[in-house]
Design an enzyme around this catalytic site. Structure first.
Site, short mmCIF file in Angstrom:
data_model
loop_
_atom_site.label_atom_id
_atom_site.label_comp_id
_atom_site.label_asym_id
_atom_site.label_seq_id
_atom_site.Cartn_x
_atom_site.Cartn_y
_atom_site.Cartn_z
N ASP A 9 0.61 -1.35 0.61
CA ASP A 9 -0.42 -0.24 0.27
C ASP A 9 0.52 1.50 -0.29
O ASP A 9 0.22 2.32 1.20
CB ASP A 9 -1.27 0.36 1.49
CG ASP A 9 -2.11 1.12 1.56
OD1 ASP A 9 -2.33 1.49 0.40
OD2 ASP A 9 -2.41 1.91 2.27
N GLU A 44 1.02 -3.48 -5.10
CA GLU A 44 0.52 -1.77 -4.89
C GLU A 44 1.28 -1.08 -4.40
O GLU A 44 1.23 0.25 -3.34
CB GLU A 44 -0.25 -1.93 -4.19
CG GLU A 44 -1.33 -0.57 -4.05
CD GLU A 44 -2.73 -0.76 -3.21
OE1 GLU A 44 -3.32 0.05 -3.78
OE2 GLU A 44 -2.81 -1.85 -2.47
N TYR A 128 -0.83 -8.68 -8.78
CA TYR A 128 -1.83 -7.56 -7.87
C TYR A 128 -3.35 -7.61 -8.85
O TYR A 128 -3.66 -7.13 -9.99
CB TYR A 128 -1.40 -5.98 -7.93
CG TYR A 128 -1.77 -5.36 -7.10
CD1 TYR A 128 -3.25 -5.70 -6.15
CD2 TYR A 128 -2.16 -3.55 -7.76
CE1 TYR A 128 -3.68 -4.77 -5.47
CE2 TYR A 128 -2.99 -3.31 -6.65
CZ TYR A 128 -3.76 -3.56 -5.53
OH TYR A 128 -5.03 -2.07 -5.07
N HIS A 266 -3.12 -5.11 4.88
CA HIS A 266 -2.69 -6.76 4.07
C HIS A 266 -1.40 -6.83 4.96
O HIS A 266 -0.35 -5.55 5.29
CB HIS A 266 -2.22 -6.24 2.94
CG HIS A 266 -2.97 -6.54 1.66
ND1 HIS A 266 -3.50 -7.72 1.47
CD2 HIS A 266 -3.62 -5.40 1.44
CE1 HIS A 266 -4.45 -6.71 0.30
NE2 HIS A 266 -4.48 -6.13 0.48
#
Length: 275
Positions: A9, A44, A128, A266
């Site tokens: 992220d 990500e 992803y 995550h």
């Protein structure tokens, strides 16, 4: 061989951010490093199309000096600073790196979603997977993606065994999320997405976490950031996976999550396999 996969992220925030969350993310990176993995897959990354900045490169060289890295970012016409993937691998390894186009719909092939490393005895690939989005507005495209990705993995598997990891944006069965009854029509737990993941397993791949840990419940890899109590209450989803070709599933020694404390979103997932 130890491999770790993580949806981070935003790699930029992790490497250069000053917020409390950035500090938490860096601690997770440190924890990953202590496991001494041979390969680290990151999803990500949210890097610009030109990849890691000079500052990013300096931090990576300082924090992961024994690793080379390769990356793939979202490029026009896809959104800028969106999605993206990266591999870090031990410098003594010398994989052939590819950045496949799978014939995905829309801009999905330009969103930096897949990187594959080829070794003499296996492929290591990460993904992803596109989220179906609010209101499932991208579900039809997601279904096409799932089919194209399945065809790609099967193509690899015909050549040599495959280790595939990533954020698959799908909780496969009811025990893969805390509240299945409330999420039947939510992105990541629709019948269509679950069927797509079933097709993937039926094509010759093993969900290594279930293979090693059986039908254990309450073990997840993602907790919603926007719900403050999600992590504290373990109200999570298991949407990150390590898959292997069926013919090497018996070589898996460990398939587990790494604890990230109070940090939501995550967590990294670890695979140990004797190849």
């Amino acid at each position: 061989m130890i491999l770790i996969s993580w949806n981070i992220d935003s790699l930029n925030a992790a490497l250069t951010g000053t917020s409390a969350r950035a500090e938490e993310t860096r601690k997770v990176l440190e924890k990953i490093h202590t496991e001494r993995p041979d390969i680290i897959a990151i999803q990500e990354t949210k890097l610009r199309a030109t990849g890691p900045t000079k500052k990013h490169q300096e931090v990576l060289a300082e924090e992961f000096p024994e690793y080379h890295y390769v990356w793939r970012s979202s490029e026009e016409p896809a959104r800028k600073g969106y999605a993206g993937t990266m591999y870090l691998y031990k410098k003594e390894l010398a994989p052939q790196v590819t950045y496949p186009q799978i014939g995905a719909p829309g801009t999905m092939d330009e969103e930096g979603r897949i990187i594959t490393l080829e070794f003499p005895k296996c492929f290591v690939t990460q993904v992803y997977t596109p989220n179906s989005g609010n209101g499932l507005k991208r579900l039809s495209e997601r279904q096409v993606w799932d089919q194209k990705y399945l065809e790609y993995l099967k193509q690899l598997d015909q050549q040599k065994p495959v280790l595939a990891s990533g954020d698959y944006n799908c909780a496969h069965t009811p025990i893969d999320l805390k509240h299945p009854d409330n999420n039947h029509h939510s992105a990541g737990f629709t019948d269509e997405e679950r069927a797509g993941f079933t097709n993937l397993l039926n094509a010759g791949f093993t969900d290594t976490f279930r293979e090693i840990n059986g039908n254990v419940e309450g073990v997840y890899s993602w907790w919603a950031q926007r719900v403050r109590t999600a992590k504290a209450n373990n109200s999570g989803w298991r949407i990150d996976y390590w898959l292997t070709s069926n013919r090497i599933a018996d070589k898996v020694k460990r398939s587990e999550m790494l604890d990230t404390g109070a940090r939501a979103d995550h967590c990294p997932i670890l695979l140990e396999i004797a190849l």
